[in-house]
Design a protein around this motif. Structure first.
Motif, short mmCIF file in Angstrom:
data_model
loop_
_atom_site.label_atom_id
_atom_site.label_comp_id
_atom_site.label_asym_id
_atom_site.label_seq_id
_atom_site.Cartn_x
_atom_site.Cartn_y
_atom_site.Cartn_z
N TYR A 269 38.56 20.63 78.31
CA TYR A 269 38.07 21.89 78.89
C TYR A 269 38.65 22.09 80.28
CZ TYR A 269 34.64 21.77 75.13
OH TYR A 269 34.06 21.74 73.90
N LEU A 270 38.71 23.34 80.70
CA LEU A 270 39.20 23.69 82.03
C LEU A 270 38.26 24.72 82.64
CD1 LEU A 270 41.79 23.36 83.95
CD2 LEU A 270 42.47 25.60 83.04
N VAL A 271 37.90 24.52 83.90
CA VAL A 271 37.11 25.49 84.65
C VAL A 271 38.04 26.21 85.62
CG1 VAL A 271 35.22 25.82 86.30
CG2 VAL A 271 35.01 24.14 84.48
N THR A 272 37.86 27.53 85.77
CA THR A 272 38.67 28.31 86.70
C THR A 272 37.77 29.17 87.58
OG1 THR A 272 38.93 30.05 85.02
CG2 THR A 272 40.69 28.40 85.20
N ALA A 273 38.26 29.49 88.78
CA ALA A 273 37.53 30.34 89.72
C ALA A 273 38.43 31.49 90.14
CB ALA A 273 37.10 29.53 90.95
N SER A 274 37.83 32.70 90.23
CA SER A 274 38.66 33.89 90.41
C SER A 274 38.07 34.87 91.43
CB SER A 274 38.83 34.61 89.06
OG SER A 274 39.37 35.90 89.21
N SER A 275 38.96 35.71 91.97
CA SER A 275 38.54 36.79 92.86
C SER A 275 37.68 37.84 92.17
CB SER A 275 39.78 37.50 93.46
OG SER A 275 40.39 36.71 94.44
N ASP A 276 37.58 37.80 90.84
CA ASP A 276 36.72 38.74 90.13
C ASP A 276 35.25 38.34 90.19
OD1 ASP A 276 36.42 36.67 88.28
OD2 ASP A 276 37.61 37.63 86.71
N HIS A 277 34.93 37.37 91.07
CA HIS A 277 33.57 36.89 91.37
C HIS A 277 33.06 35.88 90.35
CE1 HIS A 277 32.56 40.92 93.66
NE2 HIS A 277 33.77 40.44 93.96
N THR A 278 33.83 35.59 89.31
CA THR A 278 33.34 34.71 88.24
C THR A 278 34.11 33.40 88.18
OG1 THR A 278 34.83 35.45 86.47
CG2 THR A 278 32.85 36.77 86.86
N ALA A 279 33.49 32.44 87.50
CA ALA A 279 34.18 31.22 87.06
C ALA A 279 34.10 31.21 85.54
CB ALA A 279 33.53 29.98 87.64
N ARG A 280 35.04 30.55 84.91
CA ARG A 280 35.07 30.49 83.45
C ARG A 280 35.31 29.05 82.98
NH1 ARG A 280 36.83 35.35 80.19
NH2 ARG A 280 36.45 37.18 81.50
#
Length: 310
Positions: A269-280
């Motif tokens: 699995y991979l977690v990501t963080a974004s300027s769209d205010h969310t993490a996935r």
């Protein structure tokens, strides 16, 4: 907690998440404090969280409900750009846009050593042997720092003065990857220092993204390289036996810049963080988003995941 997932944001909040439910279990709100959260790191024993917040680094106790840090390290004069723990949690390394790399003794909460990098530092990692650091900077250099001899023992400048944004080293220390502001990735085979071969042997380079690259990260099993970019995508590259990198899949879903990523211990699995205010949370096998973490009010720019044995 068997799984610790944390995100940090320009909204000045640090959020802990239940990875599988997507529920935010705890929020550290730094009311009245200035400065966004730049980087996060979880100690190997899962006891401490290091948060780079503008010019300082706060150390929080993960099991404690308190918003107050155990200690704050406040010697940097500009944005802290990277934090990393020693494998036994004895010390912490930080890097900053002020051009310095600092080592902090976590047992005494004191500054142990400062290295002058000579240019704003964008990233720093601890070599698996725990005796060296590798940093990259705004002047386009990658440097290896020898903690025993207190010197910069090697320097690479793969693309002249193009800023190097991120570096990652395989868990066995044999492969180094760096990504720059033009979306290019450079790969070196790292030879044993006692061999007759050069320590860093250039293997390949490739265009990972057409826009600004923010993070490159090798998976714990060294099968994958994840690259994050201003183009809103995350790309997953398969690593062949001869250090050849083949695009495996593109993770699409974030709406804005993707700033940071973290693999699970099993590389599934991979977690990501974004300027769209969310993490996935992404499943590597399918390339699908299996969980989205909503709650930040501004850009989510950093994440940390620790689901391995403590």
């Amino acid at each position: 907690m068997s799984v610790i997932l944390v995100t940090g944001s320009y909204d000045h909040e640090i959020r802990f998440w239940e990875a599988w439910s997507g529920i935010c279990s705890r929020t550290i709100s730094r009311t009245g404090e200035t400065g966004q959260v730049n980087r996060l790191a979880i100690s190997p024993d899962k006891r401490l969280l290091a948060a780079a917040i503008h010019k300082k680094v706060n150390i929080y106790e993960i099991a404690s409900p308190s918003n107050e840090p155990l200690v704050s390290f406040e010697s940097h004069t500009m944005n802290v750009s990277a934090v990393a723990f020693h494998s036994e949690g004895k010390w912490l390394v930080t890097a900053s846009e002020d051009g310095t790399i600092k080592i902090w003794d976590l047992r005494t909460s004191t500054l142990h050593r400062t290295y002058d990098n000579g240019a704003p530092v964008n990233d720093v990692i601890v070599h698996p042997n725990q005796g060296e650091l590798i940093s990259c900077d705004q002047a386009g250099s990658i440097k290896q720092w020898d903690l025993t001899d207190n010197i910069c023992s090697h320097e690479l400048t793969p693309a002249g003065d193009v800023p190097i944004r991120s570096v990652s080293l395989a868990a066995d220390g044999t492969c180094l990857v760096a990504g720059n502001n033009k979306g290019q990735c450079y790969v070196w085979k790292v030879n044993d220092e006692n061999s007759n071969l050069p320590r860093f042997q250039a293997v390949t380079r490739f265009q990972a993204h057409s826009k600004y690259l923010t993070r490159c990260l090798l998976s714990p099993d060294a099968r994958y390289l994840a690259t994050c970019s201003a183009d809103t995508s995350v790309k997953i590259w398969l690593i062949g036996p001869n250090y050849d990198f083949r695009l495996d899949r593109v993770l699409v879903g974030h709406q804005r810049w993707v700033w940071d990523c973290a693999f699970s211990a099993d590389s599934a699995y991979l977690v990501t963080a974004s300027s769209d205010h969310t993490a996935r949370l992404w499943e590597m096998a399918s390339g699908e988003t299996v969980r989205q973490y909503n709650g930040h009010h501004k850009a989510a720019v950093c994440c940390a995941l620790h689901d391995g044995a403590s």
